[in-house]
Design an enzyme around this catalytic site. Structure first.
Site, PDB file in Angstrom:
ATOM      1  N   ASP A  17      44.767  36.685  40.094  1.00 26.78           N
ATOM      2  CA  ASP A  17      44.577  37.029  38.682  1.00 26.78           C
ATOM      3  C   ASP A  17      44.605  35.768  37.820  1.00 26.78           C
ATOM      4  O   ASP A  17      45.366  34.830  38.097  1.00 26.78           O
ATOM      5  CB  ASP A  17      45.684  37.989  38.232  1.00 26.78           C
ATOM      6  CG  ASP A  17      45.381  38.646  36.900  1.00 26.78           C
ATOM      7  OD1 ASP A  17      44.206  38.683  36.504  1.00 26.78           O
ATOM      8  OD2 ASP A  17      46.333  39.117  36.253  1.00 26.78           O
ATOM      9  N   ASN A  19      41.569  34.143  36.625  1.00 23.46           N
ATOM     10  CA  ASN A  19      40.359  33.318  36.670  1.00 23.46           C
ATOM     11  C   ASN A  19      39.637  33.293  35.326  1.00 23.46           C
ATOM     12  O   ASN A  19      39.205  32.230  34.855  1.00 23.46           O
ATOM     13  CB  ASN A  19      39.399  33.847  37.740  1.00 23.46           C
ATOM     14  CG  ASN A  19      39.928  33.667  39.151  1.00 23.46           C
ATOM     15  OD1 ASN A  19      40.867  32.912  39.385  1.00 23.46           O
ATOM     16  ND2 ASN A  19      39.329  34.370  40.099  1.00 23.46           N
ATOM     17  N   ASN A  66      37.263  47.124  38.660  1.00 28.19           N
ATOM     18  CA  ASN A  66      36.555  45.932  38.198  1.00 28.19           C
ATOM     19  C   ASN A  66      35.065  46.160  37.995  1.00 28.19           C
ATOM     20  O   ASN A  66      34.390  45.376  37.306  1.00 28.19           O
ATOM     21  CB  ASN A  66      36.749  44.763  39.166  1.00 28.19           C
ATOM     22  CG  ASN A  66      38.131  44.155  39.102  1.00 28.19           C
ATOM     23  OD1 ASN A  66      38.592  43.534  40.059  1.00 28.19           O
ATOM     24  ND2 ASN A  66      38.824  44.318  37.978  1.00 28.19           N
ATOM     25  N   ARG A  69      33.599  46.032  34.434  1.00 30.19           N
ATOM     26  CA  ARG A  69      33.379  44.784  33.706  1.00 30.19           C
ATOM     27  C   ARG A  69      31.896  44.594  33.389  1.00 30.19           C
ATOM     28  O   ARG A  69      31.033  45.337  33.863  1.00 30.19           O
ATOM     29  CB  ARG A  69      33.889  43.600  34.530  1.00 30.19           C
ATOM     30  CG  ARG A  69      35.399  43.557  34.675  1.00 30.19           C
ATOM     31  CD  ARG A  69      35.830  42.330  35.456  1.00 30.19           C
ATOM     32  NE  ARG A  69      37.282  42.221  35.550  1.00 30.19           N
ATOM     33  CZ  ARG A  69      37.926  41.247  36.180  1.00 30.19           C
ATOM     34  NH1 ARG A  69      37.224  40.283  36.777  1.00 30.19           N
ATOM     35  NH2 ARG A  69      39.234  41.224  36.221  1.00 30.19           N
ATOM     36  N   ARG A 191      52.820  43.547  36.859  1.00 29.01           N
ATOM     37  CA  ARG A 191      52.510  44.881  37.371  1.00 29.01           C
ATOM     38  C   ARG A 191      51.697  44.689  38.649  1.00 29.01           C
ATOM     39  O   ARG A 191      51.172  43.613  38.905  1.00 29.01           O
ATOM     40  CB  ARG A 191      51.721  45.705  36.346  1.00 29.01           C
ATOM     41  CG  ARG A 191      50.457  45.033  35.850  1.00 29.01           C
ATOM     42  CD  ARG A 191      49.729  45.894  34.820  1.00 29.01           C
ATOM     43  NE  ARG A 191      48.517  45.242  34.344  1.00 29.01           N
ATOM     44  CZ  ARG A 191      48.476  44.414  33.304  1.00 29.01           C
ATOM     45  NH1 ARG A 191      49.571  44.148  32.624  1.00 29.01           N
ATOM     46  NH2 ARG A 191      47.330  43.864  32.930  1.00 29.01           N
ATOM     47  N   SER A 193      49.101  46.878  39.623  1.00 35.55           N
ATOM     48  CA  SER A 193      47.708  47.263  39.371  1.00 35.55           C
ATOM     49  C   SER A 193      47.047  47.997  40.535  1.00 35.55           C
ATOM     50  O   SER A 193      45.964  47.636  40.992  1.00 35.55           O
ATOM     51  CB  SER A 193      46.889  46.015  38.998  1.00 35.55           C
ATOM     52  OG  SER A 193      47.365  45.453  37.806  1.00 35.55           O
ATOM     53  N   GLU A 204      59.218  42.443  48.356  1.00 33.64           N
ATOM     54  CA  GLU A 204      59.777  41.614  47.294  1.00 33.64           C
ATOM     55  C   GLU A 204      58.623  41.180  46.388  1.00 33.64           C
ATOM     56  O   GLU A 204      57.530  40.865  46.882  1.00 33.64           O
ATOM     57  CB  GLU A 204      60.455  40.375  47.887  1.00 33.64           C
ATOM     58  CG  GLU A 204      61.632  40.679  48.778  1.00 33.64           C
ATOM     59  CD  GLU A 204      62.813  41.266  48.029  1.00 33.64           C
ATOM     60  OE1 GLU A 204      63.058  40.829  46.889  1.00 33.64           O
ATOM     61  OE2 GLU A 204      63.478  42.160  48.583  1.00 33.64           O
TER      62      GLU A 204
END
Length: 241
Positions: A17, A19, A66, A69, A191, A193, A204
């Site tokens: 995430d 970019n 996505n 977009r 988050r 997502s 973890e």
């Protein structure tokens, strides 16, 4: 990898995430950020499964959402997947690592599917590690598809409802991989997502503000050092790896 680090995850996952924000911060089109992110992805993939010894690396590179977009941006990403991702497969093949894809094939262009199939076929017999690209992936979609498949088996009489258990569900996921030990998300968002929800039940989590094109091997080392400090009991009294 830091010499003192003796505990690493078997299965690490990264939500790639930042970019677009990386490009925006530099006054550049989003495509520049995706290209920079791809270059970083090659480096981190090589480092994680080659140098650090992580057995499975899952990478969230394109979600089912996505597709909403801008069409030009989606088209650029499809070009990137179809034309450039083969180089990762060739590197992984040299390192005896298998390349897999998780997600729905429906909706992807044939040239992307051809590249995916080439990468998987090239590396299918490799044993040292696994790189799992999550492309057109969403965990809700994965679980929905699994439930449909299980329901079909019940309907045709090959599976009794009373025999459905956790292993049944896991065997119907896109890939049968070890549970995720360590989930990393770049860019400062905190988050997951819709990513590997089943597989991350006891993972973890590590959130970093670093945008993915700036997520260097040193950043990855810092994440692994944090993982090594965690006390993983997973509901019990015994510390887990």
């Amino acid at each position: 990898m830091p010499e003192a680090l003796t505990r690493i995850p078997t299965h690490a996952a990264i939500i790639v995430d930042g970019n677009r924000r990386w490009a925006k911060n530099r006054g550049l089109p989003a495509s520049f950020g995706h290209k920079a992110g791809f270059d970083r992805l090659k480096e981190i993939t090589r480092y994680a499964v080659g140098d650090c010894g992580i057995k499975v690396l899952s990478l969230y590179v394109f979600s089912t959402e996505n597709f909403a977009r801008d069409a030009k941006e989606v088209g650029y990403l499809m070009d990137l997947f179809a034309n450039n991702f083969r180089t990762i497969a060739e590197e992984m093949n040299e390192r005896d690592c298998q390349v897999l894809f998780s997600g729905r094939r429906e909706g992807l262009q044939q040239r992307v599917l051809d590249a995916m199939d080439y990468m998987m076929d090239l590396t299918k017999d490799n044993k040292t590690g696994i790189v799992n690209f999550c492309l057109n992936y969403g965990s809700h979609a994965e679980l929905t598809d699994a439930m449909r498949a299980i329901a079909g088996e019940v309907q045709n009489g090959t599976l009794a409802p009373a025999d459905i258990n956790e292993q049944t569900i896991e065997s119907h996921l896109y890939r049968q991989l070890p549970p995720v030990d360590f989930m990393i998300r770049t860019s400062g968002e905190e988050r997951i997502s819709n990513f590997l929800l089943w597989q991350c039940a006891y993972a973890e989590f590590y959130f970093t503000p670093v945008l993915f094109p700036d997520f260097t091997k040193q950043c990855f080392d810092e994440a692994l050092a944090e993982y090594a400090r965690r006390d993983r009991r997973m509901g019990g009294n015994t510390k887990k790896k």
